[in-house]
Design a protein around this motif. Structure first.
Motif, PDB file in Angstrom:
ATOM      1  N   LEU A 101     -19.098   0.854  27.350  1.00  0.00           N
ATOM      2  CA  LEU A 101     -20.090   0.961  26.289  1.00  0.00           C
ATOM      3  C   LEU A 101     -21.202  -0.062  26.429  1.00  0.00           C
ATOM      4  N   GLN A 102     -20.905  -1.239  27.008  1.00  0.00           N
ATOM      5  CA  GLN A 102     -21.949  -2.247  27.160  1.00  0.00           C
ATOM      6  C   GLN A 102     -23.028  -1.785  28.141  1.00  0.00           C
ATOM      7  N   GLU A 105     -25.022   0.812  26.193  1.00  0.00           N
ATOM      8  CA  GLU A 105     -25.839   0.070  25.217  1.00  0.00           C
ATOM      9  C   GLU A 105     -27.054  -0.551  25.894  1.00  0.00           C
ATOM     10  N   LYS A 125     -30.130   5.948  20.648  1.00  0.00           N
ATOM     11  CA  LYS A 125     -29.445   4.682  20.395  1.00  0.00           C
ATOM     12  C   LYS A 125     -29.932   4.058  19.083  1.00  0.00           C
ATOM     13  N   ARG A 129     -27.626   3.010  15.791  1.00  0.00           N
ATOM     14  CA  ARG A 129     -27.641   1.677  15.169  1.00  0.00           C
ATOM     15  C   ARG A 129     -27.925   1.774  13.675  1.00  0.00           C
ATOM     16  N   GLY A 136     -23.593  -1.004  16.698  1.00  0.00           N
ATOM     17  CA  GLY A 136     -24.019   0.164  17.450  1.00  0.00           C
ATOM     18  C   GLY A 136     -22.901   0.995  18.026  1.00  0.00           C
ATOM     19  N   LEU A 137     -22.887   1.105  19.347  1.00  0.00           N
ATOM     20  CA  LEU A 137     -21.939   1.982  20.025  1.00  0.00           C
ATOM     21  C   LEU A 137     -20.495   1.574  19.801  1.00  0.00           C
ATOM     22  N   GLN A 138     -20.220   0.288  19.779  1.00  0.00           N
ATOM     23  CA  GLN A 138     -18.845  -0.178  19.571  1.00  0.00           C
ATOM     24  C   GLN A 138     -18.327   0.302  18.214  1.00  0.00           C
TER      25      GLN A 138
END
Length: 153
Positions: A101-102, A105, A125, A129, A136-138
């Motif tokens: 995911l990083q 991101e 994205k 957020r 965000g994605l996490q």
């Protein structure tokens, strides 16, 4: 049994490109000093970088990659991010899948999460957020895939 340079020359010739472009792509992927070594002797991360060099070779308008950072160490993951940003800045479209995911991101403008082959999230994205907060994605992944509190806990 091909060396890195032989591999790149092969792909360059198929695309009507010269040996100089093949060498430049190897150098771009940080493999300029490995051109005479057999690809079979490379680590997984180095083989991934050969594949990335092949993708960049002809500067196509669209690059599609599956798990391109698999096997890369942190330095090359960061370098991958920089190279993809450069390709995108030059007008290329990059489509890739990743479990990291990083990396998504850092790179993606648009995100799609799949579960059992079905789309469970599709959006920019910035929209994610807004919906899921600064994490965000996490946070989105944690909520959509049943991880209470995301990865923070």
């Amino acid at each position: 049994g091909l060396t890195a340079m032989e591999t790149m020359r092969f792909w360059a010739k198929l695309r009507g490109l010269g040996n100089d472009r093949a060498r430049a792509a190897l150098i771009l992927a940080g493999l300029g000093d490995t051109g005479g070594k057999p690809v079979a002797s490379f680590s997984k991360g180095m083989r991934q970088r050969v594949l990335f060099a092949q993708a960049l070779l002809a500067e196509p308008p669209l690059i599609v990659m599956d798990e391109p950072t698999n096997g890369l160490d942190p330095y090359w993951m960061e370098t991958f991010v920089k190279l993809v940003r450069q390709a995108a800045a030059s007008g290329q479209t990059i489509l890739f899948s990743t479990h990291q995911l990083q990396i998504a991101e850092a790179l993606a403008d648009r995100i799609v999460f799949l579960r059992d082959g079905n789309v469970v999230l599709d959006g920019k994205k910035s929209e994610i957020r807004q919906t899921y907060g600064a994490a965000g994605l996490q946070e989105a992944f944690g909520e959509l895939f049943g991880i209470p509190g995301g990865f923070a806990e």
